[in-house]
Write an enzyme that holds these catalytic residues in place. Structure first.
Site, short mmCIF file in Angstrom:
data_model
loop_
_atom_site.label_atom_id
_atom_site.label_comp_id
_atom_site.label_asym_id
_atom_site.label_seq_id
_atom_site.Cartn_x
_atom_site.Cartn_y
_atom_site.Cartn_z
N CYS A 1 8.29 20.14 -11.83
CA CYS A 1 7.31 20.64 -12.80
C CYS A 1 7.33 22.17 -12.81
O CYS A 1 7.25 22.80 -13.86
CB CYS A 1 5.91 20.13 -12.46
SG CYS A 1 5.66 18.41 -12.92
N ALA B 1 0.31 -8.94 19.24
CA ALA B 1 1.41 -9.33 18.34
C ALA B 1 2.75 -9.36 19.05
O ALA B 1 3.56 -10.26 18.80
CB ALA B 1 1.46 -8.37 17.16
N SER C 1 -7.41 -7.11 9.60
CA SER C 1 -8.82 -7.44 9.73
C SER C 1 -9.32 -8.29 8.55
O SER C 1 -10.46 -8.75 8.56
CB SER C 1 -9.67 -6.17 9.86
OG SER C 1 -9.44 -5.33 8.76
N HIS D 1 0.80 -1.23 0.00
CA HIS D 1 0.00 0.00 0.00
C HIS D 1 0.83 1.28 0.00
O HIS D 1 0.33 2.34 0.33
CB HIS D 1 -0.97 -0.01 1.20
CG HIS D 1 -2.04 -1.07 1.09
ND1 HIS D 1 -2.90 -1.39 2.10
CD2 HIS D 1 -2.37 -1.89 0.06
CE1 HIS D 1 -3.71 -2.36 1.71
NE2 HIS D 1 -3.41 -2.69 0.47
N1 APR Z 1 -1.81 -7.38 18.06
C1 APR Z 1 -2.42 -8.10 17.08
N2 APR Z 1 -3.48 -7.67 16.39
C2 APR Z 1 -3.97 -6.45 16.71
C3 APR Z 1 -3.41 -5.64 17.71
C4 APR Z 1 -2.27 -6.16 18.41
N3 APR Z 1 -1.66 -5.48 19.37
N4 APR Z 1 -4.13 -4.48 17.78
C5 APR Z 1 -5.10 -4.57 16.87
N5 APR Z 1 -5.02 -5.76 16.21
C6 APR Z 1 -5.87 -6.27 15.13
C7 APR Z 1 -7.31 -5.80 15.20
O1 APR Z 1 -8.07 -6.72 15.98
C8 APR Z 1 -7.73 -5.81 13.73
O2 APR Z 1 -8.30 -7.05 13.36
O3 APR Z 1 -5.36 -5.75 13.93
C9 APR Z 1 -6.40 -5.62 12.97
C10 APR Z 1 -6.27 -4.27 12.30
O4 APR Z 1 -7.23 -4.17 11.29
P1 APR Z 1 -7.42 -2.84 10.41
O5 APR Z 1 -7.46 -1.66 11.32
O6 APR Z 1 -8.58 -3.07 9.51
O7 APR Z 1 -6.06 -2.72 9.58
P2 APR Z 1 -5.61 -3.50 8.27
O8 APR Z 1 -6.17 -4.87 8.22
O9 APR Z 1 -4.14 -3.34 8.20
O10 APR Z 1 -6.28 -2.64 7.14
C11 APR Z 1 -6.02 -3.00 5.80
O11 APR Z 1 -7.21 -1.14 4.90
O12 APR Z 1 -7.70 0.95 5.52
C12 APR Z 1 -7.01 0.22 4.60
O13 APR Z 1 -5.09 0.64 3.35
C13 APR Z 1 -5.54 0.52 4.66
O14 APR Z 1 -3.68 -1.01 4.80
C14 APR Z 1 -4.96 -0.72 5.30
C15 APR Z 1 -5.96 -1.79 4.91
#
Ligand code: APR
Length: 242
Positions: free
Chosen positions: A144, A233, A191, A111
């Site tokens: 530019c 994590a 997620s 990304h």
């Molecule tokens: N350890 C492990 N997992 C965690 C922790 C932690 N300390 N804290 C939060 N999480 C989990 C949450 O439960 C959630 O399921 O990490 C996940 C984060 O999910 P999102 O906020 O949706 O982030 P991500 O999956 O990286 O989003 C994907 O979506 O918004 C766009 O481009 C953006 O790269 C991003 C993409």
């Protein structure tokens, strides 16, 4: 997780791996999208409509990275890469640069990168840029301008509706094919809602690989994984690879 001489590990990380370093996630309570309409701040249409709003959003995120350091989960992936060499690949959806800061080398930034900008018009390569632009000033491309053309700079981020960086998916797919049944696919802190990253667990299954998930809570696609570890994590990632 058992790692042998033939094990190939493909790791996919999301915002959750950086949460304990102090980087907000997107979809958790207090996350980045809360209070922001995704299409306003993270789409080409949003940028065309209001570049200043978009730059304010990413400027805040750049400023928010001050003093943020990689954590033990990022570092555990560096150790794993040192063990496996070319049998390791890290695909990240994160733009925070913490994997590289920790020392990971075989990284695919699916990304883009928060600390990089590029011109919306000319084909100069994306360049390192940590500037948090002040409200009211839209950054313009100096190259530019030197040719008498006004062109906005933009963050080097892949927005919703945009293509992934050239070759990113091809490189991941080639790794998956090469690994075949020896593939261990490990998703950490994501997620599982945003494609194509969310589809990697299925790709791993198709070649006969084994899949692992480390996440704080069970995400929507939890049933797609062979092994699930629920927890933070920084605790669970180092434990998984010992
Ligand atoms: N350890 C492990 N997992 C965690 C922790 C932690 N300390 N804290 C939060 N999480 C989990 C949450 O439960 C959630 O399921 O990490 C996940 C984060 O999910 P999102 O906020 O949706 O982030 P991500 O999956 O990286 O989003 C994907 O979506 O918004 C766009 O481009 C953006 O790269 C991003 C993409």
């Amino acid at each position: 997780m058992r790692i042998t001489d033939t094990t190939h590990v493909l790791v996919l990380t999301g915002a959750g791996i950086s949460a304990e370093s102090g980087v907000p996630t997107f979809r958790d309570a207090g996350g980045l999208w809360e209070g922001h309409d995704v299409t306003e701040v993270a789409s080409p249409e949003g940028f065309a409509a209001d570049p200043l709003l978009v730059w304010r959003f990413y400027s805040q995120r750049r400023a928010g990275m001050q003093g943020i350091e990689p954590n033990t989960a990022h570092r555990a992936l560096v150790d794993l890469e040192r063990r496996l060499g070319d049998r390791f690949l890290l695909a990240t959806q994160n733009v925070d640069g913490l994997h590289a800061a920790a020392g990971s080398e075989r990284i695919i930034e699916m990304h883009g990168a928060l600390m990089r900008s590029r011109c919306t018009r000319c084909d100069r390569p994306p360049f390192a840029d940590t500037t948090a632009y002040r409200a009211g000033v839209a950054p313009m491309c100096g190259q530019c301008k030197a040719r008498g053309v006004d062109a906005l700079l933009r963050p080097d981020i892949v927005w919703f509706g945009e293509m992934l960086p050239e070759g990113a998916i091809a490189q991941i797919e080639a790794f998956v094919r090469r690994a075949g049944r020896n593939l261990a696919f490990v998703a950490i802190g994501t997620s599982g809602l945003v494609h194509p990253a969310a589809g990697l667990v299925e790709a791993a299954r198709r070649v006969g690989g084994t899949s692992y998930l480390v996440n704080l809570e069970a995400p929507a696609n939890v049933t797609a994984f062979d092994h699930v570890v629920l927890g933070p994590a920084t605790r669970e990632v180092p434990a998984l690879f010992t």
